[in-house]
Write a protein that holds these residues in place. Sequence first.
Motif, PDB file in Angstrom:
ATOM      1  N   ASP A  40       0.812  -1.155   0.066  1.00  0.00           N
ATOM      2  CA  ASP A  40       0.065  -0.051  -0.024  1.00  0.00           C
ATOM      3  C   ASP A  40       1.074   0.954  -0.069  1.00  0.00           C
ATOM      4  O   ASP A  40       1.965   1.292   0.023  1.00  0.00           O
ATOM      5  CB  ASP A  40      -0.836   0.038   1.360  1.00  0.00           C
ATOM      6  N   ALA A  41       0.323   2.375  -0.209  1.00  0.00           N
ATOM      7  CA  ALA A  41       0.756   3.655  -0.083  1.00  0.00           C
ATOM      8  C   ALA A  41       1.192   4.188   1.368  1.00  0.00           C
ATOM      9  O   ALA A  41       1.610   5.517   1.189  1.00  0.00           O
ATOM     10  CB  ALA A  41       0.415   4.598  -1.214  1.00  0.00           C
ATOM     11  N   THR A  42       0.975   3.527   2.161  1.00  0.00           N
ATOM     12  CA  THR A  42       1.166   4.096   3.786  1.00  0.00           C
ATOM     13  C   THR A  42       2.664   4.257   3.953  1.00  0.00           C
ATOM     14  O   THR A  42       3.418   3.800   3.796  1.00  0.00           O
ATOM     15  CB  THR A  42       0.904   2.823   4.759  1.00  0.00           C
ATOM     16  N   ALA A  43       2.556   5.797   4.325  1.00  0.00           N
ATOM     17  CA  ALA A  43       3.944   6.137   4.625  1.00  0.00           C
ATOM     18  C   ALA A  43       4.278   5.934   6.025  1.00  0.00           C
ATOM     19  O   ALA A  43       3.624   5.626   6.901  1.00  0.00           O
ATOM     20  CB  ALA A  43       3.903   7.806   4.533  1.00  0.00           C
ATOM     21  N   PHE A  44       5.705   5.662   6.154  1.00  0.00           N
ATOM     22  CA  PHE A  44       5.959   5.415   7.829  1.00  0.00           C
ATOM     23  C   PHE A  44       7.060   6.479   8.187  1.00  0.00           C
ATOM     24  O   PHE A  44       7.598   7.246   7.528  1.00  0.00           O
ATOM     25  CB  PHE A  44       7.060   4.168   7.692  1.00  0.00           C
ATOM     26  N   GLN A  45       7.077   6.651   9.370  1.00  0.00           N
ATOM     27  CA  GLN A  45       7.875   7.549  10.092  1.00  0.00           C
ATOM     28  C   GLN A  45       9.051   7.068  10.363  1.00  0.00           C
ATOM     29  O   GLN A  45       9.250   5.883  10.872  1.00  0.00           O
ATOM     30  CB  GLN A  45       7.263   8.226  11.246  1.00  0.00           C
ATOM     31  N   PRO A  46      10.044   7.849  10.172  1.00  0.00           N
ATOM     32  CA  PRO A  46      11.623   7.261  10.744  1.00  0.00           C
ATOM     33  C   PRO A  46      11.795   6.643  12.156  1.00  0.00           C
ATOM     34  O   PRO A  46      11.249   7.484  12.897  1.00  0.00           O
ATOM     35  CB  PRO A  46      12.608   8.539  10.426  1.00  0.00           C
ATOM     36  N   GLY A  47      12.136   5.576  12.365  1.00  0.00           N
ATOM     37  CA  GLY A  47      12.162   4.876  13.764  1.00  0.00           C
ATOM     38  C   GLY A  47      10.935   4.132  13.986  1.00  0.00           C
ATOM     39  O   GLY A  47      11.088   3.168  14.711  1.00  0.00           O
ATOM     40  N   PHE A 103       4.203   0.301  12.867  1.00  0.00           N
ATOM     41  CA  PHE A 103       4.006   0.485  14.532  1.00  0.00           C
ATOM     42  C   PHE A 103       4.784   1.187  15.011  1.00  0.00           C
ATOM     43  O   PHE A 103       6.038   1.486  14.683  1.00  0.00           O
ATOM     44  CB  PHE A 103       3.895  -0.881  15.104  1.00  0.00           C
ATOM     45  N   GLY A 104       4.483   1.837  16.067  1.00  0.00           N
ATOM     46  CA  GLY A 104       5.134   2.527  16.963  1.00  0.00           C
ATOM     47  C   GLY A 104       5.479   4.217  16.744  1.00  0.00           C
ATOM     48  O   GLY A 104       4.971   4.623  15.961  1.00  0.00           O
ATOM     49  N   SER A 105       6.519   4.399  17.725  1.00  0.00           N
ATOM     50  CA  SER A 105       6.426   6.100  17.571  1.00  0.00           C
ATOM     51  C   SER A 105       8.004   6.095  16.713  1.00  0.00           C
ATOM     52  O   SER A 105       8.618   5.101  16.717  1.00  0.00           O
ATOM     53  CB  SER A 105       6.732   6.760  18.886  1.00  0.00           C
ATOM     54  N   GLY A 106       8.019   7.447  16.135  1.00  0.00           N
ATOM     55  CA  GLY A 106       9.221   7.496  15.442  1.00  0.00           C
ATOM     56  C   GLY A 106      10.159   8.697  15.934  1.00  0.00           C
ATOM     57  O   GLY A 106       9.897   9.424  16.925  1.00  0.00           O
ATOM     58  N   TRP A 107      11.233   9.003  15.565  1.00  0.00           N
ATOM     59  CA  TRP A 107      12.163  10.152  15.867  1.00  0.00           C
ATOM     60  C   TRP A 107      11.536  11.419  15.730  1.00  0.00           C
ATOM     61  O   TRP A 107      10.708  11.742  14.905  1.00  0.00           O
ATOM     62  CB  TRP A 107      13.430   9.974  14.993  1.00  0.00           C
ATOM     63  N   PRO A 108      11.667  12.285  16.698  1.00  0.00           N
ATOM     64  CA  PRO A 108      11.221  13.529  16.552  1.00  0.00           C
ATOM     65  C   PRO A 108      11.594  14.521  15.604  1.00  0.00           C
ATOM     66  O   PRO A 108      12.262  15.679  15.926  1.00  0.00           O
ATOM     67  CB  PRO A 108      11.342  14.193  18.012  1.00  0.00           C
ATOM     68  N   ALA A 132      16.022   8.244   9.457  1.00  0.00           N
ATOM     69  CA  ALA A 132      16.000   9.672  10.040  1.00  0.00           C
ATOM     70  C   ALA A 132      16.971  10.439   9.246  1.00  0.00           C
ATOM     71  O   ALA A 132      16.797  11.702   9.087  1.00  0.00           O
ATOM     72  CB  ALA A 132      16.287   9.744  11.771  1.00  0.00           C
ATOM     73  N   LEU A 133      18.148  10.018   9.160  1.00  0.00           N
ATOM     74  CA  LEU A 133      19.282  10.681   8.229  1.00  0.00           C
ATOM     75  C   LEU A 133      19.009  11.044   6.895  1.00  0.00           C
ATOM     76  O   LEU A 133      19.052  12.096   6.373  1.00  0.00           O
ATOM     77  CB  LEU A 133      20.403   9.810   8.224  1.00  0.00           C
TER      78      LEU A 133
END
Length: 281
Positions: A40-47, A103-108, A132-133
């Motif tokens: 799918d095209a779901t974006a993820f967050q770094p972390g 899942f979960g939280s990402g880098w701020p 993140a980089l």
Amino acid sequence: MAARPDRAPPGDPLTPRVVRVLKRRRDAPRTVTLDIAADDATAFQPGQFNMLTAFGVGEVPISLSGDPADTNRRVHTIRAVGPVSSALARLAPGDALGLRGPFGSGWPMAAAHGHDVVLIAGGLGLAPLRPALYRLLAKRQRYGTIALLYGTRSPDEILFRRELAAWQRRHDIRIGVTVDHAPSDWTGHVGVVTRLIPGLALDPANTLAFVCGPEVMMRFTIAALKEAGLGDAAIHLSLERNMKCAVGLCGHCQFGPVFVCRDGPVLCHDRLGGLLGLKEL
């Protein structure tokens, strides 16, 4: 044992979706990176992380290690240390596996706007920091000084060698790589990664630190960062615990008052307090 579903119900976080490997490459001894087709095209967050299933073997949490801007694939760097990770590491292009997440939280990343950012990785901890980089460099004008400090056991175990070399050639990022043990032809730093921190001459009032690695490494890194003047609220850590459900139901990953899968894996040190120093946890 993980059964193979024909198709996951839409939006069901507990049922793996069947995906296939696009590409496999070896990064270090016992360590491979798999490019997996995005379903799918779901974006993820770094972390963030996904739960990956080796059918007939089991399921494990694996951090996303690719570029968040690439919506066509999901990249995971896997070290073969147990039955499930070993089975996943043996997969070849075209092979099927199960995926739940992200899942979960990402880098701020938003909180880091306008600040200096230092990323400190130990061993496989470079994989969760790589997204993140990517994001920092893609939006380079939003941040101040960017530094990556990376420590691993030996030169043979250095991950993402080509990218590290490319980053070292840039003039807008500082890279420090160190190893615990080295052969005679190694010309880089030798020693633990915390020894590289004083050389950065950090501005503690304007710096955020992202840290990922073995817990003993993170404990010493926290101490070194605090000695450099950073407060607890400026230090962010990616934790690893025995995550099973990934949605905070089973309790396997409870760490004091938090559930790593739901509240983490990225957590600010001011929320953790002294939990990392407790042997019972």
